[in-house]
Design a protein around this motif. Sequence first.
Motif, short mmCIF file in Angstrom:
data_model
loop_
_atom_site.label_atom_id
_atom_site.label_comp_id
_atom_site.label_asym_id
_atom_site.label_seq_id
_atom_site.Cartn_x
_atom_site.Cartn_y
_atom_site.Cartn_z
N MET A 93 0.83 -1.20 0.00
CA MET A 93 0.00 0.00 0.00
C MET A 93 0.87 1.25 0.00
O MET A 93 0.58 2.21 -0.73
CB MET A 93 -0.93 0.00 1.22
CG MET A 93 -2.04 -1.04 1.15
SD MET A 93 -3.17 -1.00 2.58
CE MET A 93 -3.99 0.60 2.37
N TYR A 94 1.90 1.26 0.82
CA TYR A 94 2.79 2.41 0.91
C TYR A 94 4.23 1.92 0.73
O TYR A 94 4.62 0.89 1.27
CB TYR A 94 2.65 3.10 2.26
CG TYR A 94 1.25 3.61 2.51
CD1 TYR A 94 0.81 4.80 1.94
CD2 TYR A 94 0.36 2.89 3.32
CE1 TYR A 94 -0.49 5.26 2.16
CE2 TYR A 94 -0.93 3.35 3.54
CZ TYR A 94 -1.35 4.53 2.95
OH TYR A 94 -2.63 4.98 3.17
N ALA A 95 5.02 2.70 -0.02
CA ALA A 95 6.39 2.30 -0.30
C ALA A 95 7.26 2.33 0.94
O ALA A 95 8.24 1.60 1.04
CB ALA A 95 6.99 3.21 -1.37
N SER A 96 6.90 3.19 1.91
CA SER A 96 7.67 3.30 3.13
C SER A 96 6.75 3.79 4.24
O SER A 96 5.67 4.34 3.97
CB SER A 96 8.83 4.29 2.95
OG SER A 96 8.34 5.61 2.86
N PRO A 97 7.16 3.60 5.51
CA PRO A 97 6.32 4.08 6.62
C PRO A 97 6.05 5.58 6.57
O PRO A 97 5.02 6.05 7.07
CB PRO A 97 7.14 3.70 7.86
CG PRO A 97 8.01 2.57 7.41
CD PRO A 97 8.33 2.85 5.97
N ASP A 98 6.95 6.34 5.95
CA ASP A 98 6.78 7.79 5.91
C ASP A 98 5.90 8.25 4.76
O ASP A 98 5.46 9.41 4.75
CB ASP A 98 8.14 8.48 5.79
CG ASP A 98 8.94 8.40 7.07
OD1 ASP A 98 8.33 8.24 8.14
OD2 ASP A 98 10.19 8.49 6.99
N GLU A 99 5.65 7.38 3.80
CA GLU A 99 4.93 7.83 2.60
C GLU A 99 3.52 8.33 2.93
O GLU A 99 3.07 9.35 2.41
CB GLU A 99 4.85 6.71 1.56
CG GLU A 99 4.21 7.19 0.26
CD GLU A 99 4.00 6.07 -0.74
OE1 GLU A 99 3.91 6.37 -1.94
OE2 GLU A 99 3.91 4.89 -0.32
#
Length: 225
Positions: A60-66
């Motif tokens: 869903m998201y490329a990274s936790p910060d995205e």
Amino acid sequence: MRLGTARFLDACAALDEAAFDADTPLPGWTRRHLAAHVAGNADALGNLVRWAATGEPTPMYASPDERRTGIERGTTMTDAELMNRLNRSATALAAGLDALAPDRWAHEVVTAQGRVLPAGEIPWLRAREVCVHTVDLAVGIGFAAFPEDFLRRLTTEAAAKHGAGSGPAVDLTATDIDHTWRLAGHGEPVVIRAPLADITAYLTGRVAVLPTESGIPAPELGAWL
């Protein structure tokens, strides 16, 4: 999913700049944060649709910060830009689901919380997101505006996620459909009788407490999602 999305988009389209910048019941979030989050959610669920369609893992998201940075970026957009982002992301998600081959609906994907589920659950994830956050917009739309079958499923899911707690047991009976959910706990159950929409709000943290038959305050619940 489509009804909930349309209701959220319509509610946002009716907001002027000052209303978009107003706070929501979600700590630290304005309506602009909320709109940016819902747009990002459509993009993220679209990644799961592509995962199901191609078989290639696409989180869903490329990274936790995205997710966080996407929301913050959305808050810097003009009203027109943000509405365009909301509409484009919703349209793209619907198109991706419409194009998903019948044999791909059972393909397993993984949510941002690490849950493994079939792609057939993606429309429910979106419906839950847009309907709950329509309530969070605080524009006069409550859970009573949504269909009974949606509220039943959301209430059942929220009750299950609360699970066994350290507080008292709670029996919640929806007076308009005569159905009871039980939250496990200690002692004699605290009995709550209220309309289904109010119980949904309570279990999803959209209302702090509900009146009980005994007069004992209903326990405050932790996060449900």
